[in-house]
Design a protein around this motif. Structure first.
Motif, PDB file in Angstrom:
ATOM      1  N   LYS A 271      -3.163  12.999   6.644  1.00 59.34           N
ATOM      2  CA  LYS A 271      -3.850  12.443   7.816  1.00 59.34           C
ATOM      3  C   LYS A 271      -2.874  12.235   8.963  1.00 59.34           C
ATOM      4  CE  LYS A 271      -7.711  10.049   5.575  1.00 59.34           C
ATOM      5  NZ  LYS A 271      -8.329   8.723   5.311  1.00 59.34           N
ATOM      6  N   PHE A 272      -1.686  11.724   8.643  1.00 56.60           N
ATOM      7  CA  PHE A 272      -0.688  11.493   9.691  1.00 56.60           C
ATOM      8  C   PHE A 272      -0.289  12.815  10.357  1.00 56.60           C
ATOM      9  CE2 PHE A 272       3.831  11.544  10.853  1.00 56.60           C
ATOM     10  CZ  PHE A 272       3.825  10.570  11.845  1.00 56.60           C
ATOM     11  N   ILE A 273      -0.057  13.860   9.540  1.00 56.38           N
ATOM     12  CA  ILE A 273       0.323  15.163  10.094  1.00 56.38           C
ATOM     13  C   ILE A 273      -0.793  15.716  10.971  1.00 56.38           C
ATOM     14  CG2 ILE A 273       0.867  17.558   9.493  1.00 56.38           C
ATOM     15  CD1 ILE A 273       2.251  16.509   6.988  1.00 56.38           C
ATOM     16  N   LEU A 274      -2.046  15.557  10.500  1.00 57.12           N
ATOM     17  CA  LEU A 274      -3.187  16.051  11.276  1.00 57.12           C
ATOM     18  C   LEU A 274      -3.287  15.339  12.619  1.00 57.12           C
ATOM     19  CD1 LEU A 274      -5.775  17.715  11.563  1.00 57.12           C
ATOM     20  CD2 LEU A 274      -6.979  15.898  10.350  1.00 57.12           C
ATOM     21  N   TYR A 275      -3.186  13.996  12.595  1.00 55.04           N
ATOM     22  CA  TYR A 275      -3.280  13.235  13.847  1.00 55.04           C
ATOM     23  C   TYR A 275      -2.142  13.601  14.792  1.00 55.04           C
ATOM     24  CZ  TYR A 275      -6.723  10.344  11.405  1.00 55.04           C
ATOM     25  OH  TYR A 275      -7.815   9.907  10.720  1.00 55.04           O
TER      26      TYR A 275
ATOM     27  N   PRO B 100       0.829  -1.212   0.000  1.00 51.60           N
ATOM     28  CA  PRO B 100       0.000   0.000   0.000  1.00 51.60           C
ATOM     29  C   PRO B 100       0.860   1.258   0.000  1.00 51.60           C
ATOM     30  CG  PRO B 100       0.023  -0.992   2.180  1.00 51.60           C
ATOM     31  CD  PRO B 100       0.734  -1.961   1.268  1.00 51.60           C
ATOM     32  N   GLU B 101       0.465   2.243  -0.790  1.00 52.54           N
ATOM     33  CA  GLU B 101       1.180   3.509  -0.856  1.00 52.54           C
ATOM     34  C   GLU B 101       0.564   4.497   0.135  1.00 52.54           C
ATOM     35  OE1 GLU B 101       1.255   4.989  -4.787  1.00 52.54           O
ATOM     36  OE2 GLU B 101       2.312   3.264  -5.629  1.00 52.54           O
ATOM     37  N   VAL B 102       1.422   5.244   0.786  1.00 52.74           N
ATOM     38  CA  VAL B 102       0.936   6.231   1.754  1.00 52.74           C
ATOM     39  C   VAL B 102       0.188   7.343   1.026  1.00 52.74           C
ATOM     40  CG1 VAL B 102       1.621   7.928   3.471  1.00 52.74           C
ATOM     41  CG2 VAL B 102       2.753   5.699   3.393  1.00 52.74           C
ATOM     42  N   GLY B 103       0.803   7.917   0.010  1.00 50.32           N
ATOM     43  CA  GLY B 103       0.158   8.966  -0.770  1.00 50.32           C
ATOM     44  C   GLY B 103       0.024  10.263  -0.002  1.00 50.32           C
ATOM     45  N   CYS B 104      -0.403  11.304  -0.719  1.00 57.84           N
ATOM     46  CA  CYS B 104      -0.546  12.630  -0.099  1.00 57.84           C
ATOM     47  C   CYS B 104      -1.635  12.635   0.975  1.00 57.84           C
ATOM     48  CB  CYS B 104      -0.856  13.663  -1.175  1.00 57.84           C
ATOM     49  SG  CYS B 104       0.498  13.945  -2.334  1.00 57.84           S
TER      50      CYS B 104
END
Length: 260
Positions: free
Chosen positions: A86-90, A77-81
């Motif tokens: 989502k990671f930055i937001l969390y 699976p690709e993380v993608g933008c």
């Protein structure tokens, strides 16, 4: 004396790189063997998926009804933008909540940089009293400035305090250094520091340090005051007792004989 080299009693399996050769399953070889086994399994799964995909294509060509296309089970699976956002937001939400829980402040007791004031801090100006008076908060399009003993500060972050209707609006657009020392907010809105006691002068210095060393307000320049006439009357203290004591002190000083 133990045998050297030690005997290898581990079972042997075909070498994945050279099937005609056997290799020991000893501890040192296991990571390589496990990875080879994992890779072989993944290749088999991918080959089975390709076969199913081929069969699906053939059925489609015949006009048969087929289900949705199966994704490749071996595709990483690709993380993608979107995933990165989502990671930055969390992570940001977690940091804010942690700061609130640990320090009682979402910003970990740090102040946001005052970009509006900071952009002017490197280009300090010389104000006349008339120009300074135009930054009293009556125009929402302008910042709020005040001065203390000649130094001008942008106090826009404290608009509720220094703006119209605020408890210290009387300082906005003016140099009220004397009032900082005496506490006479209605009668000592002036930069004239003549006749202040030692304690009152210390009070002025205390407030000068407050504005100079604080992170909330930024110095933006100096105000040019016209010279004070030494013969002009000194502003009288708002406290009647202090005003009377000061008048008596001045009277005694004027009656003291001059040294020959």
């Amino acid at each position: 004396m133990p045998d050297f080299p030690r005997r290898d009693d581990y079972p042997k399996v075909p070498d994945p790189a050279f099937p005609d050769r056997m290799v020991s399953t000893k501890q040192a070889n296991r990571p390589f063997l496990n990875y080879t086994e994992y890779r072989t399994k993944r290749e088999a799964e991918h080959a089975a998926w390709l076969e199913r995909k081929k069969e699906r294509g053939e059925r489609l060509a015949k006009g048969e009804e087929v289900g949705p296309e199966e994704p490749d089970p071996t595709e990483e699976p690709e993380v993608g933008c979107l995933g990165l956002l989502k990671f930055i937001l969390y992570a940001t939400v977690f940091a804010l909540l942690a700061g609130k829980f640990i320090t009682g402040s979402f910003l970990w007791e740090q102040q946001l940089p005052n970009f509006r004031s900071g952009s002017r801090s490197t280009n300090q100006r010389l104000f006349s009293e008339r120009m300074l008076a135009t930054f009293d908060g009556s125009d929402n399009a302008k910042p709020i400035y005040l001065a203390i003993d000649g130094d001008v500060y942008d106090v826009s972050p404290g608009r509720l305090t220094y703006g119209p209707g605020g408890p210290y609006h009387m300082f906005a657009g003016k140099d009220a250094a004397r009032a900082y020392g005496t506490g006479c907010f209605s009668t000592h809105i002036t930069h004239d520091l003549r006749g202040l006691s030692e304690d009152e002068l210390k009070g002025v210095e205390k407030w000068k340090r407050f504005y100079a060393n604080g992170k909330k307000y930024v110095k933006v320049g100096r105000v040019s005051h016209p010279p004070i006439d030494p013969a002009s009357p000194i502003p009288e203290h708002c406290d009647p007792k202090k005003a009377k004591a000061r008048r008596e002190s001045h009277r005694r000083m004027s009656l003291r004989p001059e040294a020959s």
